[in-house]
Design an enzyme around this catalytic site. Structure first.
Site, PDB file in Angstrom:
ATOM      1  N   GLU A  60       0.656  -1.195   0.109  1.00 18.99           N
ATOM      2  CA  GLU A  60      -0.061   0.023   0.078  1.00 18.99           C
ATOM      3  C   GLU A  60       0.867   1.208  -0.014  1.00 18.99           C
ATOM      4  O   GLU A  60       0.438   2.364  -0.542  1.00 18.99           O
ATOM      5  CB  GLU A  60      -1.018  -0.140   1.295  1.00 18.99           C
TER       6      GLU A  60
ATOM      7  N   SER B  92     -46.776 -34.441  34.004  1.00 22.80           N
ATOM      8  CA  SER B  92     -46.286 -35.102  35.318  1.00 22.80           C
ATOM      9  C   SER B  92     -45.465 -34.394  35.911  1.00 22.80           C
ATOM     10  O   SER B  92     -45.179 -34.689  37.096  1.00 22.80           O
ATOM     11  CB  SER B  92     -46.062 -36.623  35.053  1.00 22.80           C
TER      12      SER B  92
END
Length: 822
Positions: free
Chosen positions: A87, A461
């Protein structure tokens, strides 16, 4: 001649002065419009909201920008070198503008417009913070002016730090640290040279050089960077060669994938933080630490998926999810397949594929990744009905069929399907209420509704222990004898009486209260409820945190016809587990903002407080002793057998027609509840019970959660005595009226018998002896007094309100839970 030469010089000097004046004027005009650079001198990055487990494992991230801010000193040297090599090689030499590079770019641009840039790192910082990517002269001049201004205000290291944390690198990742996590699942210091070069190539064009979507272009860019590093002498020839040869393992689902799957947990935490901070929650760098334990959360997730898939496998192949028309042209066919695969939601491990060829012995499938897989042998067994010539059309697997495939640990492929059934699991600390694990459904990608906090289902239950707890407060004891014989009660009309049944249709004549719970006997439980009174038992449920409005005030309450959430049931069972104290489940342990300041902190628990006691210690002890027998000898006997522990306590639950399957239980101060059922209620199957549906999920989780926890025995409270047969409250030791329920004359003593097969669950392997629990011969059933007409169906649950909004680009989320996470 000399005069003419002088005129020429004067003319050109004038031109130079005019040009200079114009340049100065343009520069002054540009400089006047250059914005303040406070955004870079006082940099405040938008850091997303992150959610962690108690042991610091990332499980969620929310924000428009996924970013990890890393100081320049902690960024690896090779990462910085790779970026600068491609870059801005002379970054530390120029003053913001690289004139050597600019001259080369200018020559190219004069030949065909502004097509080639000469942007330095500083210029890119200026553009990223203040400008657009528009290629015009005015924008470029403004960029130059900003670059000089930035160079005059910051050091080179500060500028590079801004760049490496701010630049967009694809997959919603900003900065190289976030990109490293997204593409490779690593931190910057864990990257190899090849991976570093790959990331360094992204700033130029994250879409074009993305290793997920464009691996070939990404590889070409990576090779160029490695070559440049070699030319600059940053790496050796050997390093260069090794990096070129290294195969890259890029995460195909780059971004939102975490090692510990806890999407439902992360969403609960997100909602809570958003409620307090609004949209700032997604940009302030807030870190939320939950009470979740990573290993237990992973065990819970895997257990839910494994057991849901096992259930789905027991009930057969349903056929392809859809069918795709395959054009004859190869390119058009590939495009049609890709479109079809991308349109379907993914599910962990269940890969979407389109069938290219199928026969009873072999199926060839193409996946979204482009890979073609061949399935044969055992991998075809599950879907074999769809490969038969006589298969009905909806079941048939033919070219163009959209199916799911899975790869096992041995690398073998098989045909599977996405289950339609749902499941949920939650585990909390019995003493504090802190969540240990939460799985709100089979797959968050497919169903964001959190069944742990939002699904109101009949408990069946699993509600029975609370009825028996109420009975203890009325003076009944585990040795109280109850008539187990047919009973007829008034129903919704005179012509339609209610006749509750034991699940297997067998009546034992007489059972003790302990036996009734261990065997999960329905009719004796109804008789117990009648003995203590519906009003008393209904109000008693409030001690455990149940919503009374969701439970019928009639005898069907004993069989679990009300409605609970798995989280609510876990909180209720924690009362038995911790000795009688109510706890409030909570999820968030600590919140810290981006500056490290503590926003909220839950102090370490001091254990159960007497102010939170809701039942007596002796009540909790006796119920616990009965629930331990359920786990050893009753409907949950498989849990103790598989885990090899004596301190397990719990209860199965199976509603009418097996609409819901439950298991709620605890050990070692961990309370956990598992559930399975369909969102649109329907039977789970005539041979399915809580012990086959939900209990295996519970067992698989507890195997991990209790691995390092020794069995714990409880000491009986001082205000409880043992009468030689079982525990009893001393003030009721001589009370004849609480010795029996619906038995007119006490029969002679009978020898201890073995427990029979549990009623609401699958058969046990062999008899299960339980000592000191008398089982006597049945007398004739007495005439029953009239009862209230039971309402057999619970009222529908109200709709939940809408959740707080997510940051942009996030998928829609489920509505918020009904509980607090604090």
């Amino acid at each position: 001649m000399k005069r003419a030469y002088a005129y020429v010089l004067i003319f050109f000097a004038a031109l130079v002065l005019i040009a200079a004046g114009l340049a100065i004027g343009v520069w002054s005009a540009i400089s006047a419009k250059v914005p303040p650079i406070d955004a870079v001198t006082d940099y405040r990055p938008k850091i997303p909201l992150r959610i962690y487990t108690q042991d610091n494992v990332l499980i969620g991230q929310f924000g428009v920008e996924h970013r990890d801010f890393v100081p320049i000193a902690k960024i690896p040297t090779m990462m910085k070198s790779a970026v600068l090599a491609i870059e801005d090689t002379r970054f530390y030499e120029h003053g913001g503008i690289d004139f050597i590079r600019a001259m080369g770019a200018a020559r190219a641009n004069l030949r065909g417009g502004f097509r080639q840039g000469a942007s330095t790192i500083t210029m890119q910082v200026a553009r990223n913070f203040f400008l657009t990517n528009e290629k015009t002269l005015s924008r470029k001049l403004t960029e130059v002016a900003l670059a000089y201004k930035i160079e005059g205000s910051l050091t080179k290291d500060q500028i590079l730090e801004l760049y490496m944390n701010q630049i967009y690198l694809g997959q919603r990742s900003y900065g190289f640290s976030s990109a490293a996590r997204s593409y490779f699942g690593k931190t910057l210091d864990q990257l190899s040279l090849a991976e570093t070069a790959m990331l360094a190539g992204l700033p130029q064009n994250p879409a074009r050089t993305n290793p997920v979507s464009n691996p070939k272009r990404a590889a070409a860019r990576q090779h160029a960077i490695l070559k440049r590093l070699l030319e600059l002498g940053t790496i050796t020839q050997a390093q260069y060669t090794a990096a070129l040869a290294e195969p890259l393992r890029v995460k195909r689902d780059a971004g939102q994938k975490f090692d510990t799957p806890a999407q439902y947990v992360a969403e609960l935490a997100r909602q809570a933080v958003y409620e307090q901070f609004g949209e700032e929650a997604y940009t302030r760098g807030i870190v939320v630490t939950t009470t979740i334990r990573a290993a237990e959360q992973k065990a819970a997730y895997e257990s839910v998926r494994r057991n849901v898939l096992a259930y789905d496998g027991r009930h057969g192949y349903r056929g392809p999810e859809a069918r795709v028309e395959l054009p004859s042209d190869p390119e058009q066919r590939d495009e049609a397949i890709a479109d079809a695969l991308q349109a379907r939601r993914s599910s962990d491990g269940l890969l979407a594929g389109v069938v290219l060829a199928a026969s009873p012995s072999q199926v060839r499938v193409t996946l979204l990744s482009g890979e073609d897989v061949v399935i044969k042998g055992a991998g075809l067994k599950f879907a074999s009905p769809g490969l038969q010539p006589t298969a009905r059309e909806s079941l048939r697997i033919t070219p163009g069929a959209f199916i799911r495939v899975s790869k096992d640990k041995a690398g073998e492929w098989s045909i599977v399907q996405v289950p339609q059934v749902e499941a949920a699991f939650v585990a909390i600390d019995a003493d504090t209420g802190a969540y240990h694990a939460l799985v709100g459904g089979f797959d968050y990608n497919l169903q964001k509704f959190n069944h742990v906090t939002q699904a109101w289902r009949q408990p069946g239950s699993s509600i029975k222990p609370f009825v028996y707890s109420a009975a203890l407060e009325k003076g009944y004891s585990p040795t109280t004898r109850i008539l187990d014989a047919p009973i007829e009660l008034p129903g919704a009309s005179e012509d339609n009486p209610w006749r509750p049944q034991n699940d297997d249709g067998v009546f034992d004549g007489e059972v003790t209260l302990r036996q009734a719970l261990v065997k999960s006997k329905n009719v004796p439980t109804v008789r117990v409820l009648r003995a203590v009174s519906v009003d008393f038992a209904h109000q008693y449920l409030e001690h455990f945190g149940f919503d009374l409005a969701r439970h019928p005030r009639n005898y069907t309450m004993a069989l679990g016809t009300g409605a609970v959430t798995p989280l609510q049931l876990a909180g209720a069972y924690s009362v038995f587990a911790n000795g009688g104290y109510r706890v409030k489940p909570y999820l968030i342990q600590r919140i810290v903002d981006g500056n490290g300041s503590v926003i909220a902190d839950v102090p370490p628990s001091q254990g159960p407080q007497e102010a939170n006691r809701v039942i007596t210690a002796r009540n909790a002890f006796v119920v616990d002793s009965m629930l331990r027998d359920v786990a050893r000898f009753g409907t949950a006997a498989g849990s103790a057998k598989q885990l090899g522990r004596t301190d397990l306590a719990g209860k199965t639950g199976t509603t009418n027609d097996a609409i819901d399957g439950w298991f709620a239980g605890y050990a070692g101060k961990v309370v956990a509840v598992s559930w399975m059922g369909y969102d649109e209620p329907r039977s789970l199957g005539g041979r399915e019970f809580g012990s086959t549906l939900a209990m295996p999920i519970w067992i698989d989780y507890m195997r991990v959660a209790l691995a390092k926890v020794p069995p714990q025995e409880r000491t009986p409270p001082e205000d409880l005595v043992n009468d030689g047969r079982d525990w009893i409250y001393p003030e009721y030791a001589d009370a004849a009226e609480t010795r029996t329920i619906d038995i007119a004359v006490a029969p002679p003593a009978a020898p201890v018998d073995e427990f029979q097969q549990p009623l609401d669950d699958a058969p046990l392997e062999g008899p299960s002896p339980l000592e000191a629990l008398p089982n006597v011969a049945p007398p004739s059933p007495p005439v029953q007094p009239p009862l209230q007409s039971p309402q057999l169906s619970p009222q529908p649950a109200p709709q939940a309100p809408q959740p707080p909004p997510l940051p942009p680009q996030q998928p829609p989320q489920a509505p918020p839970p009904d509980n607090s996470v604090w």
